[in-house]
Design an enzyme around this catalytic site. Structure first.
Site, short mmCIF file in Angstrom:
data_model
loop_
_atom_site.label_atom_id
_atom_site.label_comp_id
_atom_site.label_asym_id
_atom_site.label_seq_id
_atom_site.Cartn_x
_atom_site.Cartn_y
_atom_site.Cartn_z
CE1 TYR A 7 -3.73 -1.75 6.44
CE2 TYR A 7 -3.04 0.33 5.43
CZ TYR A 7 -3.56 -0.95 5.32
OH TYR A 7 -3.89 -1.44 4.07
CB SER A 27 -0.90 0.00 1.24
OG SER A 27 -1.54 1.26 1.40
#
Length: 235
Positions: A140, A127
């Site tokens: 995260y 990501s």
């Protein structure tokens, strides 16, 4: 056989639907009763799967192949959690849970798959959040940074073996995981990510790739932002 690990993932389901024509599909999920349909698949089986139960990972693959009656040729690791950054800053159990699902369980399953499969495709999802973790989502983001680094090494290990690792680096994905959040610049939707990955698999081009491609330019700029400014960047 296509093995989908994370059967309620928007991206995982979209990708599997693009690849499943004539294929046996096994969908692994914590709630296998909630999976969608896969038109054109030769068969669809479901299997209960808890990613955090690390010692079961090899058994899950063995059972999936028993259900399908053949070896895995495409494995899609689509499980994961976004978590609550605010809660994770004071709740070590929650922070550890995010790390377990998004990093530890991923490298465990990737290691098992790379050892078990002798050819085909393994798909993992990094990501933009891991490119340079931000104050607003560093828990995260740190898991994606670690996963990305692991996959770079694994891809080099698999190079030339007939088993390819496809590592997608999408931007902000507008989907069920981010519902209610304000989309960021160059946001994509699950079908955008799925189509980009499917195109690479059809072309047999493993490697690391940004989605959309122009996100690579933004990523390069992100590395240049001074730390005093960066720490105030939103999610």
């Amino acid at each position: 056989m296509i093995l989908l690990l994370g059967g309620t993932s928007d991206i995982g389901v979209e990708l599997t639907r693009r690849l499943c024509a004539g294929q046996h599909v096994v969908v692994c999920a914590r709630r296998p009763e909630n999976i969608g349909d896969f038109p054109g698949a030769a068969s669809v089986s479901t299997l209960a799967f808890d990613a955090t139960d690390l010692h079961t990972h090899r058994n899950v693959i063995d059972e999936a192949e028993r259900l399908a009656g053949e070896k895995t040729t495409t494995a899609i690791l689509a499980f994961g959690v976004l978590g609550d950054q605010h809660r994770a800053e004071t709740d070590e159990t929650h922070a550890a849970h995010i790390a377990t699902v998004d990093y530890t369980a991923q490298i465990s399953m990737l290691t098992v798959l790379a050892d078990h499969m002798d050819h085909g495709h393994i798909v993992a999802f990094s990501s933009i959040a891991g490119w340079r973790p931000r104050r607003a989502n560093y828990v995260y983001g740190s898991t994606k940074a670690g996963l990305d680094a692991f996959c770079q090494g694994l891809a080099d290990r698999l190079h030339g073996t007939g088993l390819g690792l496809y590592l997608a680096r999408p931007g902000f994905v507008i989907g069920s995981m981010t519902e209610g959040m304000t989309p960021a610049i160059m946001s994509v939707r699950p079908h955008d990510v799925a189509e980009a990955v499917a195109d690479r698999i059809r072309a047999n081009q493993p490697g690391t790739f940004w989605i959309p491609k122009k996100l690579a330019l933004l990523a390069a700029v992100m590395k240049l932002v001074p730390r005093p400014i960066w720490r105030h960047m939103p999610r």
